[in-house]
Design an enzyme around this catalytic site. Sequence first.
Site, mmCIF file in Angstrom:
data_model
loop_
_atom_site.group_PDB
_atom_site.id
_atom_site.type_symbol
_atom_site.label_atom_id
_atom_site.label_comp_id
_atom_site.label_asym_id
_atom_site.label_seq_id
_atom_site.Cartn_x
_atom_site.Cartn_y
_atom_site.Cartn_z
ATOM 1 N N CYS A 2 26.368 12.525 16.869
ATOM 2 C CA CYS A 2 26.795 11.127 16.916
ATOM 3 C C CYS A 2 27.481 10.826 15.587
ATOM 4 O O CYS A 2 26.825 10.540 14.592
ATOM 5 C CB CYS A 2 25.609 10.192 17.153
ATOM 6 S SG CYS A 2 26.045 8.434 17.190
ATOM 7 N N GLU A 112 32.117 10.054 21.689
ATOM 8 C CA GLU A 112 31.984 11.513 21.701
ATOM 9 C C GLU A 112 33.297 12.105 22.196
ATOM 10 O O GLU A 112 33.993 11.495 23.004
ATOM 11 C CB GLU A 112 30.809 11.941 22.597
ATOM 12 C CG GLU A 112 30.359 13.367 22.353
ATOM 13 C CD GLU A 112 30.042 13.654 20.907
ATOM 14 O OE1 GLU A 112 30.900 14.246 20.218
ATOM 15 O OE2 GLU A 112 28.956 13.272 20.439
#
Length: 383
Positions: A2, A112
């Site tokens: 992340c 992402e």
Amino acid sequence: MCGRTSCTLRADDIPRACHLANHHPTLQLDRYRPSYNVSPGSYLPVVRIAADDAPLVHCMKWGLIPSFTNKSDKPDHYRMFNARAETLHEKPSFSRILRKNRCLVVVDGFYEWWKGSSRKQPYYIHFKDDRPLVLAALFDTWRNAEGEIFQTFTIVTTSSSPALQWLHDRMPVILGNKASTHAWLNESSNCNLDMLLKPYEERDLVWYPVTPAMGKPSFDGPECIKEVPLKAETKQISSFFTKKPAKSQIENIKDGKSSSDCANIDTISSVKEESTIGSRSPDDSASLSWPNMKKETEETDNKVKCELYATGGDDSAIVPPVVQQEECISSVKRGRTDVSATSKMTLEKFDEIYAIPGKKRGKVMKSSNKQPTLMCYFRKSQD
């Protein structure tokens, strides 16, 4: 992993998202700047337990700087912006703060990148109803050589849920209910932490592609989370030079043994048809091999020579079919079937290849050209 988030929440939204009362003390919250594109090194509001065991909204920098870091070192917030849940008890940077320095990070969503195409494609992951995501995190305090104190945090990650494994193999630990947020925040809780550090598998977590421009940390605004259509993948030039499928692959597709290549049946069929010579049927693929073609060429060669003997050397009455066959074989080896432009051969070339034994090799004089040449008048006279 992340490494990029979106956080546009107001200060009073933070405690409410963590299932806490709205009125809580805050610390250094003036450093917080809402942004659609937050990267490590930026300030984000986190919820932690203060010294009086009361929840506190504290603004910290994303990217952990352990307290034992050398005071003269330049802080690198990209080095530890994530902490793997599987190694929290092993690495000293995390194990010593796991019990007392747990905190919650509240964001709108996170980004992402999918790496399966020619270029990376970012996706925005968030809750379907747009409620904030509460992420598990750890914080620490570091003092530099000038005496400045920095509070930094790292987001805990775990393996991806089955629904997100196509996108990435890691995802942040999402605490989706009141029980899990209180258990992670309360250090005196007897809850098994391993039960909390699991992938989030509920169906209310959704995602969609966004603009690749948000890959730059300086790019900010609502355009970062706006859904964009995916462009069709352009065919690379290397795909035009791929090898032709082997015979075994063709048979497997005909028998239904290779489902992944079913879309190429038409292409394989056309390749097989181009390999057929003359009046051969497509089923005679065994006779199309190069040794068989070479053998047939030699047999035709001998036949033409015998015909030359029978006609007394009159090569004008014979049409050399082997010439066309040799040209056709060369075309098959080069992957071409159009040999009409290259199948002709001059009489002189034919005489050089199929010369009659005992006959002097040289250029053949056409029957219409029987007059003496100028050079014959300058020859020496024989006594």
